[in-house]
Write a protein that holds these residues in place. Structure first.
Motif, mmCIF file in Angstrom:
data_model
loop_
_atom_site.group_PDB
_atom_site.id
_atom_site.type_symbol
_atom_site.label_atom_id
_atom_site.label_comp_id
_atom_site.label_asym_id
_atom_site.label_seq_id
_atom_site.Cartn_x
_atom_site.Cartn_y
_atom_site.Cartn_z
ATOM 1 N N PHE A 51 44.088 47.615 83.494
ATOM 2 C CA PHE A 51 45.085 48.100 82.530
ATOM 3 C C PHE A 51 46.466 47.819 83.105
ATOM 4 N N HIS A 52 47.384 47.331 82.240
ATOM 5 C CA HIS A 52 48.756 47.027 82.652
ATOM 6 C C HIS A 52 49.705 48.119 82.159
ATOM 7 N N THR A 53 50.584 48.549 83.040
ATOM 8 C CA THR A 53 51.566 49.570 82.642
ATOM 9 C C THR A 53 52.849 48.927 82.134
ATOM 10 N N ASP A 54 52.705 47.767 81.475
ATOM 11 C CA ASP A 54 53.818 47.137 80.773
ATOM 12 C C ASP A 54 54.926 46.659 81.702
ATOM 13 N N SER A 55 54.574 46.314 82.946
ATOM 14 C CA SER A 55 55.532 45.817 83.942
ATOM 15 C C SER A 55 56.487 46.893 84.458
ATOM 16 N N GLN A 56 56.309 48.139 84.053
ATOM 17 C CA GLN A 56 57.241 49.177 84.493
ATOM 18 C C GLN A 56 56.478 50.360 85.093
ATOM 19 N N VAL A 57 56.810 50.664 86.352
ATOM 20 C CA VAL A 57 56.109 51.734 87.059
ATOM 21 C C VAL A 57 56.565 53.109 86.595
ATOM 22 N N THR A 90 61.872 50.239 85.165
ATOM 23 C CA THR A 90 61.856 50.257 83.704
ATOM 24 C C THR A 90 62.185 48.854 83.216
ATOM 25 N N LEU A 91 61.687 48.480 82.055
ATOM 26 C CA LEU A 91 62.002 47.163 81.499
ATOM 27 C C LEU A 91 63.406 47.197 80.903
ATOM 28 N N PRO A 92 64.360 46.456 81.493
ATOM 29 C CA PRO A 92 65.759 46.570 81.058
ATOM 30 C C PRO A 92 66.111 45.599 79.938
#
Length: 947
Positions: A51-57, A90-92
């Motif tokens: 599972f990927h956390t959308d590139s944001q920890v 976070t994805l900026p």
């Protein structure tokens, strides 16, 4: 479909926006439910492998804040490589933040991911509205050589999904985009038809033993319903047909037999049924196998496939930024350039916090550390974390509800407070160590600090307190005040020009470490003075003496009414408030500088959309009230006031018909209202001695809604074909001409982002507009080549079609707003005009400290560090992430290689060139407290300074 053995990677991913439809707290509560389900599922069902956390920890950080007891369970899944998190915190929104903010985001994402067990080294960058030019280099310096995204790249320019992308320094990354519906392709074509069949509605939910819940009393404010016991229809035939359709969208565009399917939607719980669906599909298909895999595995397979087929060198190569609109019509791929001006006050606060941290708190904390003060690493990390939470794309992009805005404002206030406290305390430590023992009893030490890597000479403003106990202000035994002024000399005894702006008597306080405080009656003297040759990244001391005297200067920056003039500029304020500016060096006159235009707004956070019958208003030709505020040999300042009548909001004609039965409503076209309100605009125009900048500070009392307000400067450089603007770690050139976008899915972008300046030139002369916290501009494609900065874009929607409309009052930006910007006229292009240097200094003003006589070990002039070439823009001086060393970072802002000489503090023992991830590259030779560093065109360079 032709039989073929495709390898299909299914990446399960949930895009979980911290700041979007709900408040952060509500989002976090829903996130906890989702991750609880995820952990249970992954532990029980080994088929749910990844599972990927959308590139944001932050996905896991927010979860563990509520569920700390599950830390070990989460860490085990991360450590095993099943729960893939990072590389970002976070994805900026890349164009709305500084280059340093991007790096700090990745550093924090790596730190937190590694603390949990490992970081995903795959550049899955799907949610920025455009991609900055230096992203391949940034990723390369973090050990990543592939990037996946879709916004900003025009899909019509690509026959294949794979391409190469180069940064200005030549750093190359493998770029991969997506098939139809991008990050939702499997979810849209296969999963959703599987669980919903022909579609769920209210009745079908009830028919399948589900129901709807709505908190409908007047005590709460819920509007929408929640589905309880959601049925899964498990329509395999629709899923199978959907997979065929998905394959048709991707097989011809993939250069290899490796295909990426993505499962997951925004704020959606991971569904345990997915492995069952995959197993059923694999039993029926004859063109390969679907495996629940990872984005990293897919990228590795694509890279190997391209190499095995000798296709790597045939890929399309792109250079520079990705900031194109979507022509081809995919509903999830538009650039949505409206985000560059949505909820502008948040963008101003963001820039202010970045400037205070990057330009002041961190560098002065390093300077103080060099003289023995502990570096406040954890406090600065707290400030950065607050900012990075806000820089999540839908937060800083303004695509959210008002409740998110109020949370973001408080976070920015926290970050600002931390930055200011650290700056103050660090400067206090530094000044305490400066030897001011040569002051007499009635002298004040003024220390001017310079955060730039080159020395500066400027006219600065300060407020200095003169104690009443010195007996200069009042006639003894009376309340009669005597006029006083100040004299200033530098550390060598040379007299320094000073201009007194005002006096005010007050009581101020001195806070004690023990025993509360003392109080002092003082005269607060507001002054400007020539801060001449302030050392690079250092300070210079001055001695101030108060005297009973009235100064009557014979030189004036304003030689006549409505005129501002110094050695470089002659500016006239016209009756409508516009400026006519003469650049004395080039003898070029610029007319129609600084006027406002205002048009209607019926869009939202994602797009600017004008209403039907849009009325555009301008202050050109409209009388303004003009008054002089200050004048003298060092500074002059005028006030330009306007009371401007504008439509109060949007309006629509509405007719209600009641013939002989049901009523029906006829809505006319939306337009700007005929009813008007007054907004007040007050601009202060300032010119300083020997300055090339004409500075503006504008205060707007916004009382109207649904409009866009801009400030405009006509460059009249009709033959200019491109403009230059700064972006993270780069200065980019953009074409001014607007293409015909008839038939495009998204209109050609007229407004684009810039960080701190916009320059229009023809190679012979140019005009630069410098700004702070105003990221959206337009260079109008007409002979005037007008530079327009967006001040406010006001609308009332949240931009989410899954919510019933609720007015978003804060998005209308009502109330008082303050904007700061300046103009710079120059010869040549931006390089000759050094526009980037003036923009950096405008955003990093000199700061002044007052102190009394005291002993110290340090001289009254000192430089902690200097760089001999301003074309190397220093972006950071901070402590290292994992040691007590310090990091100096910057980038080459011109289009050729340069060689730097960096002069260091005597405490620095060694210098190592490192990556952005702070991994060693090579040792550099230090000789006579200096190091020489070659920097390629467009290169970002970081140095570790060991003390």
């Amino acid at each position: 479909m032709e039989p073929k053995n495709y390898k299909m990677f299914l990446a399960i991913n949930t895009h979980w926006d911290r700041e979007y439809r709900w408040s952060f707290v509500e989002t976090q509560i829903r996130l906890v439910e989702a991750v609880d389900l995820l952990i249970d599922t992954m532990e029980k069902d080994k088929r749910f492998k990844y599972f990927h956390t959308d590139s944001q920890v932050s996905f896991l950080d927010d979860y563990l804040e509520v569920r700390p007891e599950n830390h070990d369970r989460v860490a085990k899944l991360v450590r095993e490589g099943r729960l893939l998190t990072g590389p970002w915190y976070t994805l900026p929104a890349e164009f709305l933040v500084s280059g340093e903010a991007l790096v700090r985001n990745l550093l924090l994402g790596h730190r937190m991911s590694n603390d949990l067990g490992g970081v995903m080294k795959a550049g899955y960058n799907i949610f920025s509205w455009g991609q900055v030019s230096q992203l391949p280099q940034i990723y390369r310096q973090f050990g990543m050589d592939a990037i996946m995204f879709y916004r900003g790249i025009d899909q019509s320019n690509l026959d294949k999904l794979e391409f190469k992308w180069c940064s200005p320094d030549g750093s190359e990354a493998l770029g991969v985009t997506f098939s139809s519906y991008h990050r939702l392709n499997f979810w849209v074509y296969v999963y959703k038809p599987y669980i919903n069949g022909s579609g769920l509605d209210r009745q079908s939910i009830i028919d399948h033993q589900g129901h709807l819940f709505n908190l409908c009393d007047t005590y709460g404010d819920d509007i929408n319903h929640w589905v309880v016991n959601q049925p899964r229809l498990n329509d395999f035939e629709k899923a199978r047909k959907g997979l065929d359709t998905l394959m048709e969208t991707v097989v011809d565009r993939s250069s290899t037999d490796n295909l990426l399917f993505l499962q997951g939607f925004d704020q959606e719980n991971p569904d345990p049924i997915v492995p069952d669906l995959v197993d059923q599909l694999n039993e029926k298909i004859d063109f390969g196998n679907i495996e629940i895999g990872t984005i990293g595995e897919y990228l590795d397979a694509v890279r190997d496939g391209l190499k095995n087929r000798d296709l790597m060198e045939t890929l399309t190569v792109f250079e520079g930024e990705m900031l194109n609109v979507e022509q081809s019509g995919d509903p999830f791929a538009p650039l949505y350039n409206g985000v560059f001006s949505a909820r502008m006050p948040l963008k101003q606060m963001n820039t202010d916090c970045e400037n205070r941290l990057e330009n002041w708190a961190e560098p002065v904390a390093v300077w103080a550390s060099l003289s023995g003060r502990a570096y406040p690493f954890n406090s600065l990390m707290m400030a950065w974390k607050e900012i990075l939470r806000n820089q999540q794309h839908d937060g800083i992009g303004g695509c959210h509800v008002d409740r998110v805005t109020t949370t973001m404002i408080e976070r920015y206030r926290n970050a600002r407070d931390i930055a200011e406290v650290i700056t103050r305390d660090s400067l206090m430590h530094l000044v305490a160590d400066i030897d001011y023992s040569d002051l007499d009893d009635k002298q004040i030490g003024l220390t001017v600090f310079n955060p730039s890597a080159q020395q500066r000479s400027e006219v600065v403003e300060a407020v200095v307190d003169i104690p009443h106990e010195w007996g200069l202000r009042f006639i003894p035994g009376t309340s009669c005040k005597m006029p006083i002024t100040v004299q200033l000399e530098n550390s060598e005894g040379k007299q320094i020009p000073v201009q007194l702006l005002g006096l005010e008597d007050d009581t101020v306080f001195g806070y004690l470490k023990y025993g509360s405080h003392i109080h002092m009656k003082v005269t607060r003297c507001r002054i400007v003075f020539e801060a001449d040759v302030i050392p690079a990244m250092g300070y210079a001391g001055f001695k101030l003496t108060a005297v009973q005297r009235v100064d009557r200067p014979i030189e004036w920056i304003s030689p006549e009414m409505n005129v501002l003039e110094n050695e470089h500029l002659h500016a006239e304020i016209n009756s409508d408030g516009t400026i006519s500016l003469l650049d004395k060096k080039t003898t070029t006159r610029y007319e129609r500088l600084h006027y406002f235009d205002d048009d209607g707004e019926m869009g939202g956070p994602l797009i600017h959309q004008v209403p039907n019958g849009n009325c555009i208003y301008s202050t050109l030709g409209q009388p303004a009230e003009i008054g002089m505020i200050e004048n003298g040999p060092l500074i002059t300042r005028y006030r330009i006031e306007r009371t401007w009548m504008l439509p109060e909001s949007l309006d629509a004609q509405m007719k209600i018909h009641v013939p002989h039965g049901s009523e029906w409503v006829d809505h006319g076209a939306v337009k700007r209202s005929n009813k008007k309100k007054a907004i007040k605009i007050v601009t202060q125009v300032t010119l300083r001695k020997d300055s090339l900048l004409l500075e503006f500070e504008t205060t707007v009392e916004n009382t109207v809604k649904d409009h866009r307000l801009r400030i405009c400067f006509d460059s009249d450089i009709a033959d200019a074909t491109h403009c230059n603007v700064d972006a993270p770690y780069d200065i980019v050139s953009r074409e001014i001409a607007i293409p015909d976008s008839s038939g495009w899915y998204e209109a050609a972008a007229r407004t684009l982002p810039a960080h701190s300046f916009v320059d229009v030139s023809n190679g012979k002369r140019g005009l630069t507009v410098v700004q702070t916290g105003l990221p959206e501009y337009e260079v109008v494609d007409d002979p005037h080549r007008t530079i327009a900065l967006t001040l406010l874009r006001c609308f009332g929607t949240a931009g989410n079609n899954s919510e019933t409309f609720v007015p978003q009052d804060l998005a209308q930006c009502q109330g008082r707003h303050v904007f700061k910007y300046a103009v710079l006229a120059h010869e040549g292009d931006y390089r000759q005009g050094t526009s980037h240097v003036y923009a950096e200094r405008f955003n990093a003003p000199l700061r002044v400290v007052q102190s009394c006589r005291h002993k110290g070990a340090q001289p009254q002039r000192k430089s902690f560090l200097s760089v001999d070439n301003p074309d190397f823009v220093v972006t950071a001086l901070k402590r290292a992430e994992y040691s007590d060393d310090f990091i100096l970072r910057g980038f080459n802002a011109v289009d050729k290689g340069i060689k730097l000489k960096i002069t260091l503090d005597e405490a620095v023992r060694s210098v190592t060139r490192i990556t952005l991830e702070e991994k060693d590259v090579s040792k550099l030779a230090v000789k006579d407290n200096a190091v020489t560093v070659p920097v390629q065109k467009g290169q970002i360079v970081s140095l570790r300074l060991s003390v």
